[in-house]
Design a protein around this motif. Structure first.
Motif, PDB file in Angstrom:
ATOM      1  N   ALA A 203      29.851 -56.313   4.470  1.00  0.00           N
ATOM      2  CA  ALA A 203      28.833 -57.177   3.885  1.00  0.00           C
ATOM      3  C   ALA A 203      29.427 -58.473   3.336  1.00  0.00           C
ATOM      4  O   ALA A 203      28.814 -59.546   3.450  1.00  0.00           O
ATOM      5  N   ASP A 204      30.623 -58.383   2.733  1.00  0.00           N
ATOM      6  CA  ASP A 204      31.242 -59.593   2.184  1.00  0.00           C
ATOM      7  C   ASP A 204      31.495 -60.633   3.270  1.00  0.00           C
ATOM      8  O   ASP A 204      31.395 -61.840   3.018  1.00  0.00           O
ATOM      9  N   LEU A 206      29.692 -60.902   6.114  1.00  0.00           N
ATOM     10  CA  LEU A 206      28.395 -61.403   6.562  1.00  0.00           C
ATOM     11  C   LEU A 206      27.858 -62.475   5.633  1.00  0.00           C
ATOM     12  O   LEU A 206      27.167 -63.405   6.062  1.00  0.00           O
ATOM     13  N   ARG A 207      28.177 -62.367   4.342  1.00  0.00           N
ATOM     14  CA  ARG A 207      27.668 -63.341   3.369  1.00  0.00           C
ATOM     15  C   ARG A 207      28.277 -64.733   3.556  1.00  0.00           C
ATOM     16  O   ARG A 207      27.821 -65.697   2.950  1.00  0.00           O
ATOM     17  N   ARG A 232      20.800 -55.897   4.743  1.00  0.00           N
ATOM     18  CA  ARG A 232      21.547 -54.977   3.860  1.00  0.00           C
ATOM     19  C   ARG A 232      22.598 -55.724   3.047  1.00  0.00           C
ATOM     20  O   ARG A 232      22.895 -55.350   1.915  1.00  0.00           O
ATOM     21  N   ALA A 233      23.146 -56.785   3.627  1.00  0.00           N
ATOM     22  CA  ALA A 233      24.157 -57.577   2.918  1.00  0.00           C
ATOM     23  C   ALA A 233      23.520 -58.498   1.879  1.00  0.00           C
ATOM     24  O   ALA A 233      24.221 -59.118   1.078  1.00  0.00           O
TER      25      ALA A 233
END
Length: 346
Positions: A203-204, A206-207, A232-233
């Protein structure tokens, strides 16, 4: 001297990067533009490809020095109390040309006057002055407040929100096309990575993306999975449906997706091509370039330059060369800070 009071503000802006028809590149630049009476000052200059000295990619010390200069807390970099208002987006060299102005303080107010096009230390206002621009007199408190906020937090521009994410995730099946596209984007200053599956990307990571571009071979099920991964991210991104495996075309689509500036501050606001003519809307006098792209039956790219001219504000319907937009073709319109893409409707 006297000057009517004008409202001073700041707003995020961009100079869109590009892969040019001749194979050259135009670097993407994010910068802070000057807003005078609610309108970007750059829009008063109809045929100028430039950025302000307050660019997001300059080192912090230089950015701070530029802000302090505009606040008159540092000596003017040019003779006669002149400061660079807009400079070359590629190299910032005065020899390439720059818009400069005298900035002075009168009582508690700040005045910008004697705007000129300058390529060396001395300037001839009679020959190179912008006689229809300024002088502008700004109320001192508001002026210092707007620029002072940048010293505390460089992204503290009104209405800007989070700092722009200049990185795109490419999702596609044709690795060779993705690799060429990623290389082109990196060349103009946009980070790019490519994959076929974002499901297991942390997720980090994707951000860090501001856009996702899908190739034509990616089905709806795969697209849905990618969107869910970003949901989800907890990050919102722009999604781009690639029109064709043509690198300059895809670069233009991605540049448009990364432009988060408000519509009212864009020069180019509408583009469509029907019945052999282009319909274009611009908000201020500006140089517009139209380029057509198409693939033939052997998947070779054909490029046609359709227009390179200064257009006045309003709607324009421009006849196009029928040979240039035959079959499945696409048209890219560019002006300073704006790029639009459309498929040709037959």
């Amino acid at each position: 001297m006297s000057a009517a009071y004008a409202n001073f503000g700041l707003a995020p802006a961009m100079r869109a990067g590009a892969v040019l028809a001749d194979g050259g590149y135009q670097v993407h630049r994010d910068f802070v533009d000057f807003i005078v009476d609610g309108r970007p000052l750059l829009h008063r200059l109809s045929d100028l490809d430039a950025v302000s000295p307050l660019a997001s990619d300059v080192p912090p010390a230089i950015f701070t020095a530029q802000v302090r200069g505009l606040l008159l807390e540092a000596d003017a970099p040019l003779p006669g109390g002149r400061y660079v208002i807009y400079g070359c987006p590629e190299c910032a060299d005065l020899a390439c040309g720059a818009v400069t102005a005298v900035i002075e303080r009168i009582n508690d107010d700040y005045v910008w006057r004697d705007f000129a096009w300058q390529t060396e230390d001395e300037v001839d206002l009679r020959l190179n002055g912008y006689h229809g621009i300024g002088p502008f007199r700004f109320e001192g408190g508001a002026y210092r407040s707007a620029l002072g906020a940048l010293l505390d937090r460089p992204d503290a521009v009104a209405d800007q929100g989070p700092a722009p994410r200049r990185r795109v995730l490419l999702i596609g099946a044709r690795v060779a096309v993705l690799a060429r596209l990623a290389a082109a984007l990196r060349t103009i200053g946009i980070g790019a990575d490519f994959t076929r599956d974002a499901e297991h990307v942390p997720a980090d990571e994707l951000r860090g993306y501001g856009a996702v571009a899908f190739g034509r071979a990616i089905g709806e099920q795969e697209r849905t999975a990618v969107r869910r991964a970003f949901e989800r991210a907890g990050v919102e991104v722009a999604y781009v449906d690639g029109l064709a495996p043509i690198v300059p075309l895809l670069v233009a689509q991605i540049e448009h997706a990364l432009d988060r500036g408000p519509r009212e501050r864009r020069r180019l606001t509408a583009l469509s091509v029907t019945d052999g003519a282009a319909d274009i809307e611009v908000t201020s006098p500006c140089r517009v370039r139209l380029t057509a792209y198409r693939l033939d039956r052997l998947y070779r790219t054909h490029t046609h330059e359709l227009l390179d001219d200064v257009l006045e504000p309003g709607h324009h319907r421009l006849p196009l060369d029928a040979k240039a937009v035959k079959g499945q073709s696409y048209v890219v319109a560019r002006t300073t800070g704006s790029v639009l893409v459309t498929a040709v409707a037959h």
